[in-house]
Design a protein around this motif. Structure first.
Motif, PDB file in Angstrom:
ATOM      1  N   ALA A 323       0.715  -1.254   0.064  1.00  0.00           N
ATOM      2  CA  ALA A 323      -0.029  -0.164   0.043  1.00  0.00           C
ATOM      3  C   ALA A 323       0.926   1.072   0.048  1.00  0.00           C
ATOM      4  O   ALA A 323       2.007   1.175   0.495  1.00  0.00           O
ATOM      5  CB  ALA A 323      -0.984   0.081   1.115  1.00  0.00           C
ATOM      6  N   PRO A 324       0.189   2.207  -0.588  1.00  0.00           N
ATOM      7  CA  PRO A 324       1.098   3.352  -0.499  1.00  0.00           C
ATOM      8  C   PRO A 324       1.297   4.113   0.870  1.00  0.00           C
ATOM      9  O   PRO A 324       0.853   3.648   1.731  1.00  0.00           O
ATOM     10  CB  PRO A 324       0.179   4.559  -1.296  1.00  0.00           C
ATOM     11  CG  PRO A 324      -0.519   3.744  -2.299  1.00  0.00           C
ATOM     12  CD  PRO A 324      -0.918   2.339  -1.291  1.00  0.00           C
ATOM     13  N   THR A 325       2.500   4.756   0.954  1.00  0.00           N
ATOM     14  CA  THR A 325       2.979   5.454   2.132  1.00  0.00           C
ATOM     15  C   THR A 325       2.148   6.919   2.143  1.00  0.00           C
ATOM     16  O   THR A 325       2.327   7.674   1.258  1.00  0.00           O
ATOM     17  CB  THR A 325       4.547   5.598   2.384  1.00  0.00           C
ATOM     18  OG1 THR A 325       4.954   4.474   2.289  1.00  0.00           O
ATOM     19  CG2 THR A 325       4.843   6.209   3.649  1.00  0.00           C
ATOM     20  N   SER A 326       1.497   7.059   3.295  1.00  0.00           N
ATOM     21  CA  SER A 326       0.925   8.298   3.517  1.00  0.00           C
ATOM     22  C   SER A 326       1.784   9.558   3.669  1.00  0.00           C
ATOM     23  O   SER A 326       2.689   9.414   4.520  1.00  0.00           O
ATOM     24  CB  SER A 326      -0.098   8.277   4.667  1.00  0.00           C
ATOM     25  OG  SER A 326      -0.547   9.618   5.018  1.00  0.00           O
ATOM     26  N   ASN A 327       1.523  10.805   2.973  1.00  0.00           N
ATOM     27  CA  ASN A 327       2.335  11.872   3.112  1.00  0.00           C
ATOM     28  C   ASN A 327       1.733  12.715   4.362  1.00  0.00           C
ATOM     29  O   ASN A 327       2.183  13.872   4.560  1.00  0.00           O
ATOM     30  CB  ASN A 327       2.745  12.486   1.920  1.00  0.00           C
ATOM     31  CG  ASN A 327       3.804  11.865   0.977  1.00  0.00           C
ATOM     32  OD1 ASN A 327       4.587  11.083   1.573  1.00  0.00           O
ATOM     33  ND2 ASN A 327       3.396  12.139  -0.228  1.00  0.00           N
ATOM     34  N   GLY A 328       0.690  12.199   4.915  1.00  0.00           N
ATOM     35  CA  GLY A 328       0.147  12.967   6.017  1.00  0.00           C
ATOM     36  C   GLY A 328      -1.298  13.529   5.617  1.00  0.00           C
ATOM     37  O   GLY A 328      -1.427  13.784   4.544  1.00  0.00           O
ATOM     38  N   ASP A 329      -2.149  13.395   6.586  1.00  0.00           N
ATOM     39  CA  ASP A 329      -3.471  14.133   6.515  1.00  0.00           C
ATOM     40  C   ASP A 329      -3.108  15.672   6.417  1.00  0.00           C
ATOM     41  O   ASP A 329      -2.080  16.284   6.739  1.00  0.00           O
ATOM     42  CB  ASP A 329      -4.182  13.929   7.576  1.00  0.00           C
ATOM     43  CG  ASP A 329      -4.848  12.735   7.742  1.00  0.00           C
ATOM     44  OD1 ASP A 329      -4.925  11.870   7.013  1.00  0.00           O
ATOM     45  OD2 ASP A 329      -5.093  12.449   9.001  1.00  0.00           O
ATOM     46  N   VAL A 330      -4.034  16.531   5.719  1.00  0.00           N
ATOM     47  CA  VAL A 330      -4.080  17.851   5.182  1.00  0.00           C
ATOM     48  C   VAL A 330      -5.011  18.565   5.717  1.00  0.00           C
ATOM     49  O   VAL A 330      -6.038  18.340   5.554  1.00  0.00           O
ATOM     50  CB  VAL A 330      -3.777  17.864   3.710  1.00  0.00           C
ATOM     51  CG1 VAL A 330      -3.703  19.515   3.166  1.00  0.00           C
ATOM     52  CG2 VAL A 330      -2.759  17.139   3.018  1.00  0.00           C
ATOM     53  N   GLN A 331      -4.619  19.652   6.437  1.00  0.00           N
ATOM     54  CA  GLN A 331      -5.682  20.575   6.847  1.00  0.00           C
ATOM     55  C   GLN A 331      -5.567  22.002   6.107  1.00  0.00           C
ATOM     56  O   GLN A 331      -4.518  22.448   5.809  1.00  0.00           O
ATOM     57  CB  GLN A 331      -5.401  20.912   8.460  1.00  0.00           C
ATOM     58  CG  GLN A 331      -5.977  19.476   9.147  1.00  0.00           C
ATOM     59  CD  GLN A 331      -5.595  19.811  10.810  1.00  0.00           C
ATOM     60  OE1 GLN A 331      -4.520  20.378  10.949  1.00  0.00           O
ATOM     61  NE2 GLN A 331      -6.423  19.374  11.506  1.00  0.00           N
ATOM     62  N   VAL A 332      -6.594  22.329   5.765  1.00  0.00           N
ATOM     63  CA  VAL A 332      -6.572  23.777   4.864  1.00  0.00           C
ATOM     64  C   VAL A 332      -7.478  24.702   5.693  1.00  0.00           C
ATOM     65  O   VAL A 332      -8.572  24.318   6.077  1.00  0.00           O
ATOM     66  CB  VAL A 332      -6.997  23.635   3.529  1.00  0.00           C
ATOM     67  CG1 VAL A 332      -8.299  22.858   3.389  1.00  0.00           C
ATOM     68  CG2 VAL A 332      -6.592  24.527   2.770  1.00  0.00           C
ATOM     69  N   CYS A 333      -7.121  25.781   5.598  1.00  0.00           N
ATOM     70  CA  CYS A 333      -8.020  27.009   6.163  1.00  0.00           C
ATOM     71  C   CYS A 333      -9.118  27.187   5.198  1.00  0.00           C
ATOM     72  O   CYS A 333      -9.267  26.859   3.979  1.00  0.00           O
ATOM     73  CB  CYS A 333      -7.206  28.419   6.323  1.00  0.00           C
ATOM     74  SG  CYS A 333      -5.685  28.216   7.252  1.00  0.00           S
ATOM     75  N   ASP A 334     -10.352  27.565   6.114  1.00  0.00           N
ATOM     76  CA  ASP A 334     -11.669  27.410   5.452  1.00  0.00           C
ATOM     77  C   ASP A 334     -11.737  28.572   4.146  1.00  0.00           C
ATOM     78  O   ASP A 334     -12.716  28.730   3.550  1.00  0.00           O
ATOM     79  CB  ASP A 334     -12.770  27.447   6.227  1.00  0.00           C
ATOM     80  CG  ASP A 334     -12.831  28.612   7.267  1.00  0.00           C
ATOM     81  OD1 ASP A 334     -11.987  29.313   7.072  1.00  0.00           O
ATOM     82  OD2 ASP A 334     -13.485  28.660   8.328  1.00  0.00           O
ATOM     83  N   ASN A 335     -10.937  29.490   4.164  1.00  0.00           N
ATOM     84  CA  ASN A 335     -10.974  30.563   3.269  1.00  0.00           C
ATOM     85  C   ASN A 335      -9.894  30.473   2.156  1.00  0.00           C
ATOM     86  O   ASN A 335      -9.576  31.466   1.419  1.00  0.00           O
ATOM     87  CB  ASN A 335     -10.726  31.994   4.158  1.00  0.00           C
ATOM     88  CG  ASN A 335      -9.373  32.057   4.655  1.00  0.00           C
ATOM     89  OD1 ASN A 335      -8.628  31.208   5.015  1.00  0.00           O
ATOM     90  ND2 ASN A 335      -9.037  33.261   5.224  1.00  0.00           N
ATOM     91  N   GLU A 336      -9.345  29.241   1.946  1.00  0.00           N
ATOM     92  CA  GLU A 336      -8.241  29.129   1.034  1.00  0.00           C
ATOM     93  C   GLU A 336      -8.861  28.028   0.013  1.00  0.00           C
ATOM     94  O   GLU A 336      -9.668  27.396   0.545  1.00  0.00           O
ATOM     95  CB  GLU A 336      -6.896  28.641   1.697  1.00  0.00           C
ATOM     96  CG  GLU A 336      -6.235  29.825   2.295  1.00  0.00           C
ATOM     97  CD  GLU A 336      -4.961  29.390   3.176  1.00  0.00           C
ATOM     98  OE1 GLU A 336      -4.660  28.115   3.261  1.00  0.00           O
ATOM     99  OE2 GLU A 336      -4.386  30.256   3.766  1.00  0.00           O
ATOM    100  N   ALA A 337      -7.990  27.666  -1.058  1.00  0.00           N
ATOM    101  CA  ALA A 337      -8.444  26.799  -1.868  1.00  0.00           C
ATOM    102  C   ALA A 337      -8.069  25.614  -1.244  1.00  0.00           C
ATOM    103  O   ALA A 337      -7.122  25.453  -0.641  1.00  0.00           O
ATOM    104  CB  ALA A 337      -7.721  27.108  -3.503  1.00  0.00           C
ATOM    105  N   LEU A 338      -8.769  24.421  -1.600  1.00  0.00           N
ATOM    106  CA  LEU A 338      -8.199  22.847  -1.263  1.00  0.00           C
ATOM    107  C   LEU A 338      -6.992  22.716  -1.954  1.00  0.00           C
ATOM    108  O   LEU A 338      -6.552  22.833  -2.776  1.00  0.00           O
ATOM    109  CB  LEU A 338      -9.345  21.983  -1.629  1.00  0.00           C
ATOM    110  CG  LEU A 338     -11.063  22.234  -1.043  1.00  0.00           C
ATOM    111  CD1 LEU A 338     -11.711  21.326  -1.405  1.00  0.00           C
ATOM    112  CD2 LEU A 338     -10.692  22.403   0.542  1.00  0.00           C
ATOM    113  N   SER A 339      -6.309  21.980  -0.766  1.00  0.00           N
ATOM    114  CA  SER A 339      -4.605  21.676  -1.202  1.00  0.00           C
ATOM    115  C   SER A 339      -4.700  20.151  -1.525  1.00  0.00           C
ATOM    116  O   SER A 339      -5.674  19.520  -1.128  1.00  0.00           O
ATOM    117  CB  SER A 339      -3.961  21.905  -0.053  1.00  0.00           C
ATOM    118  OG  SER A 339      -3.839  23.270   0.371  1.00  0.00           O
TER     119      SER A 339
END
Length: 624
Positions: A323-339
């Motif tokens: 299985a792929p290795t995760s580069n980590g969950d991602v959090q993005v500010c609600d006033n920014e474009a999704l990362s």
């Protein structure tokens, strides 16, 4: 001579009966070669063929009409092509090189043994017209090569198949061309006679080379298909190791079948009991090749010279990737474009993204993926161009972080530049602030207009930007004032909506004040936005045109008003003849019209007023 006439007669009878056919190749499966003639290899010519094979005369080199040689050098004469034999990978491989005789005749005969009865066979050989037209030895392309191939039964009385190459002209480059002929043995026929006959005339041209004569059993087309992938090879993954498939074969009715298996596609073994048109594999855990051996007689199965083999059907068993290795969950500010979210896999693997751990719809491919909404997405590693994927999928979650909330992202304010202080407040507390001025407090104080930006950040690292659009109003800058007779004219350096006053109370928009008495005046100028005025001290030289020294308390003296404004001033009065009547310091100067104790008569008198920055002359009337 008599035997040749007999053979020709037999041939003509059979040809007329329809035995003659066009050259063709087997359209179905082929068995292993039962006979191969590639004429050997080596750097010396020969060996000479037996008299039972050819009636042409062998020479060690440079065969003329009716002669031949066996050589790895095609160019036996200067007019021949310089080239190699046809056999692939054959070092110093030889070919049968023939210079046709002047009359059409047979130049090759070979008895082929070990054939199976009631079986179709394919004869094939490669042939080249070796005349090089670039040599110019012959007119045009020379006399063309034209060869007839014949297959006779072992008694030499029955023609089984025959076909002509047709005319093959000389060429500028050597070209090997394969020709084939299909025939069928009858009952008890286990050997045949191959003949090659020169149809063309001898002379300049009609020179040929022959190589790679092959006889192989010819069967019907046999096609293997799977109930999973049809006729396409089947690719299985270790996650599918318990999977089995049913293979089926399509072939002619009455053909006997034996299924075979191989792990390398080269070495084959029979599958016990697998003799029907279908075969169900066990659970597959290794790469395997399957094929069928078919024959028109059950006794011929296993005889590679008398039976036929289908093309291999590959079941490719692949070890699925991790299985792929995760580069980590991602959090993005609600006033920014999704990362994008991303994973890592070893080089050479492909990543496919899915909406859930079990969904089949592929959202995207590649190690990174930018979702259109927040949530958890799943990455699975695959071997490229296959459905062999990792047994597990790697979840990656994309979530939102709250940004600071401001009620008014753009706020407009006014300020009188450099006259007042204006406080700008970011509108939030207990956060981090970064003003465009470099300050980091919740509020700043400014004195001039402009755009002021503040970035407000919270503990999540999310930020918003508030902009203060402050319009600054400048007070007018009085550059000069001058007197035009009794009028005061005001000049300013800047443009704007300005108004003017001489008493600081009553203002007008026209910068001219008329009928103003002379003396020191304070000029006020301001913009119309309520900002404080600027002031300018100006001495208005409006000297009266007359004075009346009659002691009535009105205009009794000629004097320089507000003379204390100047650091230096003086006044001199003359009569019309230039006689100095009175002079003195401008601050203390007062003339009542007397000279040496006597009142002078009414008349015009001349004056000279001098200050530290100007000289003013004129005349004034003394009236009684």
């Amino acid at each position: 001579m008599g035997s040749k006439v007999y053979l020709v007669t037999i041939f003509m009878i059979l040809y007329a009966s329809g035995v003659y056919s066009q050259l063709s190749f087997c359209s179905g499966d082929l068995g292993d070669p039962i006979f191969i003639e590639d004429f050997g290899a080596g750097t010396t010519n020969g060996p000479e063929l037996g008299d039972d094979i050819t009636s042409y005369t062998y020479v060690d080199s440079a065969p003329e009409d009716g002669f031949y040689t066996i050589s790895s050098q095609i160019q036996q004469l200067a007019s021949f092509h310089s080239g190699l034999d046809n056999t692939p990978g054959d070092t110093d491989g030889k070919a049968f090189i023939v210079n046709a005789s002047f009359t059409a005749d047979q130049f090759y005969q070979k008895t082929i043994e070990g054939l199976c009865e009631n079986t179709s066979y394919e004869f094939s050989a490669f042939l080249q017209n070796i005349y090089d037209i670039n040599s110019g030895a012959c007119p045009n392309t020379g006399i063309p090569v034209n060869v007839r191939f014949q297959i006779w039964d072992s008694t030499d009385t029955m023609l089984l198949a025959s076909g002509d190459t047709g005319n093959i002209d000389g060429t500028s480059t050597p070209i090997w061309t394969q020709y084939g002929l299909v025939f069928e043995t009858g009952a008890s026929q286990t050997e045949v006679i191959l003949r090659m006959i020169n149809n063309g005339d001898g002379g300049c041209g009609n020179d040929l080379a022959i190589d790679d004569i092959v006889f192989r059993a010819c069967g019907a087309i046999t096609t293997i298909s799977s109930d999973i992938s049809g006729e396409e090879d089947l690719i299985l993954c270790n996650s599918q190791s318990s999977l089995s498939t049913t293979l089926s074969v399509s072939t002619e009715i009455g053909v006997f079948i034996q299924w075979q298996i191989s792990t390398d596609g080269l070495n084959w073994s029979n599958i016990s009991g697998a003799t029907s048109s279908t075969y169900t594999t066990p659970g597959i855990s290794t790469t395997s090749f399957y094929r069928v051996n078919t024959a028109t007689d059950i006794g011929n199965l296993g005889n590679t010279f008398c039976s036929f083999f289908s093309l291999p059907y590959l079941i490719d068993f692949l070890e699925g990737p991790q299985a792929p290795t995760s580069n980590g969950d991602v959090q993005v500010c609600d006033n920014e474009a999704l990362s994008p979210i991303s994973v890592s896999v070893p080089s050479g693997l492909e990543v496919r993204w899915f909406e859930s751990a079990t969904s089949v719809e592929i959202l995207a491919t590649g190690t990174s993926y930018t979702p259109t909404s927040i949530g958890t997405y799943y990455a699975q590693a695959f071997i490229p161009n296959t459905d062999c994927g990792s047994t597990l999928r790697t979840p990656i979650t994309l979530s939102l972080l709250a940004s600071p909330v401001i009620s008014n992202p753009i706020e407009q304010r006014d300020i009188c530049n450099n006259q007042e202080m204006l406080e700008l407040f970011a509108g939030s507390t207990n956060l981090e602030y970064q003003w465009s001025t470099g300050e980091t407090t919740p509020q700043i104080t400014i004195t001039t207009g402009g755009n002021y930006l503040v970035t407000i950040s919270n503990s999540f690292g999310c930020s918003v930007t508030k902009t203060f659009e402050v319009e600054g109003f400048d007070s007018p800058v009085i550059s000069n004032a001058f007197s035009e007779g009794e009028a005061i004219v005001i000049q300013v350096e800047t443009e704007g909506d300005f108004e003017y006053s001489l008493d600081g109370v009553f203002y007008r928009t026209v910068p001219v004040f008329r009928n103003e008495p002379g003396g020191l005046r304070t000029i006020y100028a301001r913009n119309t936005n309520g900002c404080l005025p600027t002031t300018f001290q100006y001495y208005h030289f409006n000297i009266p045109t007359y004075f009346t020294p009659n002691d009535d308390g009105i205009n009794d003296f000629f004097l320089l008003p507000d003379a204390s404004f100047f650091t230096f001033s003086s006044v001199k009065v003359f009569d019309r003849f230039g006689k100095l009547l009175i002079s003195g310091n401008g601050v203390n100067f007062r003339w009542d019209g007397f000279y040496n104790g006597k009142r002078l008569p009414p008349d015009d008198y001349w004056y000279v007023i001098e200050t530290n920055d100007r000289l003013v002359t004129g005349h004034i009337s003394l009236l009684l």
